[in-house]
Design a protein around this motif. Structure first.
Motif, short mmCIF file in Angstrom:
data_model
loop_
_atom_site.label_atom_id
_atom_site.label_comp_id
_atom_site.label_asym_id
_atom_site.label_seq_id
_atom_site.Cartn_x
_atom_site.Cartn_y
_atom_site.Cartn_z
N ASP A 102 6.77 2.28 5.27
CA ASP A 102 5.65 1.37 5.51
C ASP A 102 4.81 1.28 4.24
O ASP A 102 4.28 2.28 3.79
N GLY A 103 4.71 0.07 3.68
CA GLY A 103 3.90 -0.12 2.47
C GLY A 103 4.64 0.22 1.20
O GLY A 103 4.68 -0.57 0.26
N HIS B 286 -1.65 -7.13 7.64
CA HIS B 286 -1.23 -6.54 6.37
C HIS B 286 -2.24 -6.94 5.31
O HIS B 286 -3.07 -7.82 5.54
N GLN C 223 8.47 -3.50 11.11
CA GLN C 223 7.72 -2.70 12.09
C GLN C 223 7.89 -3.24 13.50
O GLN C 223 7.02 -3.07 14.36
N HIS D 236 7.68 -6.08 3.00
CA HIS D 236 7.26 -5.05 3.95
C HIS D 236 8.37 -4.85 4.98
O HIS D 236 9.14 -5.78 5.25
N GLU E 232 -4.85 0.67 3.21
CA GLU E 232 -4.46 -0.34 4.20
C GLU E 232 -4.65 0.23 5.60
O GLU E 232 -4.97 -0.48 6.54
N GLU E 233 -4.42 1.54 5.72
CA GLU E 233 -4.51 2.18 7.04
C GLU E 233 -5.97 2.54 7.35
O GLU E 233 -6.73 2.92 6.47
N HIS F 189 0.83 -1.21 0.00
CA HIS F 189 0.00 0.00 0.00
C HIS F 189 0.86 1.26 0.00
O HIS F 189 2.03 1.22 0.42
ZN LIG Z 1 1.98 -1.35 5.98
#
Ligand SMILES: [Zn+2]
Length: 412
Positions: A93-94, A361, A195, A192, A127-128, A82
């Motif tokens: 991120d993504g 995810h 995290q 990815h 995605e968020e 994403h």
């Molecule tokens: Zn992500």
């Protein structure tokens, strides 16, 4: 395929994408269907077109960029992630999964590889959960875990509906057309950032994800009886917060009792009414998060909490009501893809470990319609969803290189 690629072009693209933000650099904020989201989509689609990929978008804005294989009859191998970002987020991120996926395709193109199966880069919408309060909107709908009827009911904080917002972003067509059948993708691999701190702490190049944990969330409302903290004596009290305390401990005990380190239970919200020092709490609202890699075990913890609600309500003579906000399916990654990734990692001389993904995810939902696997790279200090989120060029190069090798094998 030869040695690790130089990824200067990819790094420049990640920087350029990070600058498309509603915040001042280094802050990245790209909420779905915002002006920044739309500019970011245009930028990424332009790069895909330059790589000769054919681009299609569905009614919710999921974007499919295809490198055609020699056998058009075969289901494609998918990769992607994403590009939306929560407020005050970082650059990786993504985006590493999207632009890194594109770079993996370009590496294979430059090496003269000709895929038998098409390779399709997917950019999932939202995605968020920032805008609609629900994560993985695009992949959820694609897997039909969220139905069109449920999607139409979604509103943002300003009360604007999904229909209005997607139309404003230029995405029309029936929401019924978003769901894809099983078999639409032969296999799917998502790159990815971790995290979390594990890979960096262990000095590993990559993590091969075996399971993606999934949360269930239960809202609990406890109605007792208020009164003066001095005037009302202990016998006969119906203290809503004392009842809540029992439930919080019951959840902790249930999550600890499964025998698995992967079971976790958290009460992250506890609102007390009226919230005065000399007043017995009459109303408490709890929000709980229960996660596991195993759906049956996760649901067992959830049931233990529900049972505790019934028992505590009866014994303390308070009224407890519960609302299941969501109970998403944990995903098991595909053994075949994992074996391919592992042998590619060994060939490439990368250090790796098999590991669990603890946050969900897009792949969690793609897993409902296709065999999936995820490939993690380290991120500094485990920091994510912050402007100082960072993945080094070496980490990114390793991840992209391994993704390219994996796609090469899966599409051959
Ligand atoms: Zn992500």
């Amino acid at each position: 395929m030869s040695a690790k690629p130089t990824i200067d072009g990819l790094l420049a693209e990640l920087k350029a994408l990070a600058r498309i933000s509603e915040g001042e650099p280094p802050v990245v904020t790209r909420v779905v269907f915002s002006e920044a989201d739309m500019r970011a989509r245009t930028y990424v689609k332009g790069l895909c077109a330059s790589a000769g990929l054919t681009i299609e978008e569905d009614a919710i804005g999921n974007t499919f960029a295809r490198w055609a294989g020699s056998d058009a009859e075969l289901a494609p191998v998918g990769t992607g992630s994403h590009i939306d970002a929560i407020p005050n987020a970082g650059s990786y991120d993504g985006t590493v999964g999207v632009l890194g996926g594109l770079e993996a395709i370009r590496i294979l193109q430059r090496a003269g590889f000709r895929p038998r199966r098409s390779i399709e880069l997917v950019i999932f919408t939202a995605e968020e959960p920032t805008r609609f309060g629900i994560g993985c909107l695009g992949s959820r709908m694609l897997a039909n875990v969220l139905t069109p009827a449920q999607a139409v009911a979604l509103r943002d904080k300003e009360g604007r509906g999904l229909e209005e917002l997607r139309a404003g972003a230029g995405f029309r067509g029936a929401l019924e057309s978003v769901a894809l059948p099983a078999g639409r993708f032969h296999q799917f691999v998502e790159l990815h950032i971790e995290q979390g701190p594990h890979l960096e702490a262990e000095g590993l190049d990559v993590g091969l994800v075996t399971n993606i944990a999934a949360p269930a969330s239960l809202r609990i409302r406890i109605e007792g009886e208020g009164g003066h903290a001095g005037g009302k004596l202990m016998p006969g009290r119906k203290d809503a917060l004392a009842a809540a305390a029992e439930l919080i401990l019951a959840l902790e005990a249930a999550a600890r009792s499964t025998g698995s380190i992967d079971s976790v239970g958290t009460v992250g919200v506890c609102e007390v009414f009226p919230g005065a020092v000399n007043s017995i709490p009459s109303l408490v609202r709890l929000e709980t998060d229960i996660r596991d890699t195993d759906g049956v075990r996760r649901d067992g913890v959830l049931q233990a909490l529900k049972d505790a609600c019934v028992e505590v309500a009866a014994r303390r003579r308070v009224v407890i009501t519960t609302e299941l906000v969501n109970a998403d399916p944990p995903a098991l990654c595909d053994a075949t893809i994992l074996d391919v990734m592992e042998s590619c990692a060994m060939e490439a001389g990368l250090s790796y470990q098999r590991m669990v993904a603890r946050a969900y995810h897009d792949s969690s939902f793609v897993a409902c319609i296709a065999p999936v696997a995820m490939l993690f790279i380290p991120c500094r200090g485990g920091v994510s969803h912050r402007p100082d989120e960072y993945a080094s060029p070496e980490w990114i190069a390793s991840g992209v290189h391994l993704l390219a090798r994996t796609l090469e094998r899966l599409a051959s």
